[in-house]
Scaffold this motif. Structure first.
Motif, PDB file in Angstrom:
ATOM      1  N   GLU A 130       4.603 -25.097 -28.233  1.00 33.54           N
ATOM      2  CA  GLU A 130       4.148 -26.473 -28.020  1.00 33.54           C
ATOM      3  C   GLU A 130       3.560 -26.604 -26.620  1.00 33.54           C
ATOM      4  OE1 GLU A 130       5.910 -31.050 -28.139  1.00 33.54           O
ATOM      5  OE2 GLU A 130       7.250 -29.337 -27.879  1.00 33.54           O
ATOM      6  N   THR A 131       2.424 -27.254 -26.522  1.00 35.43           N
ATOM      7  CA  THR A 131       1.803 -27.467 -25.223  1.00 35.43           C
ATOM      8  C   THR A 131       2.516 -28.597 -24.480  1.00 35.43           C
ATOM      9  OG1 THR A 131       0.220 -29.069 -26.105  1.00 35.43           O
ATOM     10  CG2 THR A 131      -0.427 -26.746 -26.137  1.00 35.43           C
ATOM     11  N   SER A 132       2.173 -28.757 -23.221  1.00 39.72           N
ATOM     12  CA  SER A 132       2.663 -29.884 -22.436  1.00 39.72           C
ATOM     13  C   SER A 132       2.141 -31.187 -23.035  1.00 39.72           C
ATOM     14  CB  SER A 132       2.202 -29.740 -20.991  1.00 39.72           C
ATOM     15  OG  SER A 132       2.390 -30.941 -20.276  1.00 39.72           O
ATOM     16  N   ASN A 133       2.898 -32.273 -22.864  1.00 44.27           N
ATOM     17  CA  ASN A 133       2.415 -33.574 -23.353  1.00 44.27           C
ATOM     18  C   ASN A 133       1.696 -34.354 -22.249  1.00 44.27           C
ATOM     19  OD1 ASN A 133       4.529 -34.409 -21.731  1.00 44.27           O
ATOM     20  ND2 ASN A 133       5.487 -35.705 -23.272  1.00 44.27           N
ATOM     21  N   SER A 169       5.597 -35.823 -28.323  1.00 47.56           N
ATOM     22  CA  SER A 169       5.340 -34.429 -28.702  1.00 47.56           C
ATOM     23  C   SER A 169       3.997 -33.949 -28.195  1.00 47.56           C
ATOM     24  CB  SER A 169       5.391 -34.278 -30.225  1.00 47.56           C
ATOM     25  OG  SER A 169       6.648 -34.643 -30.736  1.00 47.56           O
ATOM     26  N   GLY A 170       3.937 -32.642 -27.891  1.00 50.31           N
ATOM     27  CA  GLY A 170       2.676 -32.017 -27.534  1.00 50.31           C
ATOM     28  C   GLY A 170       2.032 -31.408 -28.771  1.00 50.31           C
ATOM     29  N   THR A 171       0.985 -30.632 -28.572  1.00 49.79           N
ATOM     30  CA  THR A 171       0.267 -29.991 -29.676  1.00 49.79           C
ATOM     31  C   THR A 171       0.849 -28.602 -29.940  1.00 49.79           C
ATOM     32  OG1 THR A 171      -1.753 -31.157 -29.053  1.00 49.79           O
ATOM     33  CG2 THR A 171      -1.994 -29.237 -30.485  1.00 49.79           C
ATOM     34  N   LEU A 172       1.038 -28.262 -31.210  1.00 48.22           N
ATOM     35  CA  LEU A 172       1.523 -26.929 -31.576  1.00 48.22           C
ATOM     36  C   LEU A 172       0.348 -25.977 -31.751  1.00 48.22           C
ATOM     37  CD1 LEU A 172       4.324 -27.665 -34.228  1.00 48.22           C
ATOM     38  CD2 LEU A 172       4.403 -27.823 -31.736  1.00 48.22           C
ATOM     39  N   HIS A 173       0.516 -24.767 -31.239  1.00 48.32           N
ATOM     40  CA  HIS A 173      -0.519 -23.751 -31.452  1.00 48.32           C
ATOM     41  C   HIS A 173       0.144 -22.432 -31.838  1.00 48.32           C
ATOM     42  CE1 HIS A 173       0.119 -21.582 -27.569  1.00 48.32           C
ATOM     43  NE2 HIS A 173       0.511 -22.771 -27.162  1.00 48.32           N
ATOM     44  N   GLU A 174      -0.489 -21.736 -32.755  1.00 49.76           N
ATOM     45  CA  GLU A 174       0.078 -20.496 -33.295  1.00 49.76           C
ATOM     46  C   GLU A 174      -0.116 -19.351 -32.314  1.00 49.76           C
ATOM     47  OE1 GLU A 174      -0.031 -17.859 -37.427  1.00 49.76           O
ATOM     48  OE2 GLU A 174      -1.414 -19.539 -37.125  1.00 49.76           O
ATOM     49  N   THR A 175       0.948 -18.540 -32.146  1.00 49.19           N
ATOM     50  CA  THR A 175       0.899 -17.378 -31.259  1.00 49.19           C
ATOM     51  C   THR A 175       1.023 -16.061 -32.011  1.00 49.19           C
ATOM     52  OG1 THR A 175       3.304 -17.357 -30.880  1.00 49.19           O
ATOM     53  CG2 THR A 175       1.958 -18.758 -29.431  1.00 49.19           C
ATOM     54  N   GLY A 176       1.666 -16.090 -33.204  1.00 50.84           N
ATOM     55  CA  GLY A 176       1.879 -14.866 -33.961  1.00 50.84           C
ATOM     56  C   GLY A 176       3.025 -14.024 -33.434  1.00 50.84           C
ATOM     57  N   ARG A 177       3.737 -14.486 -32.433  1.00 50.10           N
ATOM     58  CA  ARG A 177       4.861 -13.750 -31.829  1.00 50.10           C
ATOM     59  C   ARG A 177       6.153 -14.183 -32.506  1.00 50.10           C
ATOM     60  NH1 ARG A 177       8.276 -14.756 -27.363  1.00 50.10           N
ATOM     61  NH2 ARG A 177       9.033 -12.838 -26.340  1.00 50.10           N
TER      62      ARG A 177
END
Length: 243
Positions: free
Chosen positions: A199-202, A68-76
């Protein structure tokens, strides 16, 4: 001397193949949901007369890194990310393909897609009716509020198809999308989504760069081996000629 040539040439070819894989991984270090490619090789004997002493490297499909990559919030509202394991099912027109990229796009007709491929639900490609608000639940259910804003008239449109496929059954097609050895996979009830996240690239850019530098040095050493083999062959020929 020909054995030395085989060793050097096959090693150099493998280094070039490895560099291609690492370069592609590095180029996609910032691609949402990208899964890094792995490389693998095995030795293969060269057919011919004499002893079985000449081997060359045979490159093989090393599989895909499904970490898994890292999750980051976009608000979309139409951005989704998979928590832990799982994949999003898409339709490329010929078969199902899969991705970890949850950046969903919508056209003027309400058709949902990812990377240009139709997003699949329980009823096939998903199409949303006109709406004022949309929400995607952890289980993939897409709910909308009609254009008039009547919250009481909120309805569930469809459910995104989420699957969980073992890495051993996955490979990448020419478009870079994940495909399974089976034409169609069944839905998994265990896959959960994080709405308004991506999710970002791993891919680890540092690891890929270190690997690329190491391969460059290996390639240089193999080129020197070829030159050494050539010098030894020339010296042998001079001895045979007696000059």
């Amino acid at each position: 001397m020909d054995r030395l040539i085989y060793t050097a040439v096959s090693g150099a070819n493998r280094s070039l193949n490895q560099q291609t894989i690492h370069a592609n991984n590095l180029a996609n270090a910032n691609t949402e949901g990208f899964r890094a490619d792995l490389e693998r090789a095995s030795s293969q004997s060269v057919d011919g007369y004499g002893y079985d002493s000449r081997y060359q490297v045979s490159s093989e499909n090393g599989g895909i890194n499904m970490a898994s990559g890292t999750l980051h919030e976009t608000g979309r509202d139409l951005d989704i990310a998979i928590r832990d394991k799982g994949l999003i099912a898409l339709d490329n027109g010929d078969r199902e393909v899969y991705t970890r990229n949850g950046h969903i796009q919508m056209d003027d007709m309400g058709n949902l897609s990812v990377d240009g491929f139709a997003l699949l639900g329980d009823n096939g490609p998903i199409q949303l009716p006109p709406f004022s608000e949309v929400a995607i639940g952890e289980d993939g259910i897409i709910s909308v509020i009609p254009e008039n804003g009547d919250v009481k008239a909120a309805m569930e449109v469809d459910r995104i198809k989420l699957v969980d496929i073992p890495a051993s059954r996955l490979s990448k097609d020419d478009a870079g999308q994940l495909v399974s050895t089976l034409p169609v996979e069944t839905r998994s009830e265990d896959v959960q989504l994080a709405s308004e996240h991506l999710e970002t690239s791993n891919v680890s850019a540092i690891n890929e760069m270190v690997a690329t530098v190491s391969l460059s040095r290996q390639f240089e050493a193999q080129i020197k081996m070829m030159k050494a083999a050539e010098n030894l062959a020339q010296a042998g020929n001079r001895l045979i000629r007696g000059s």
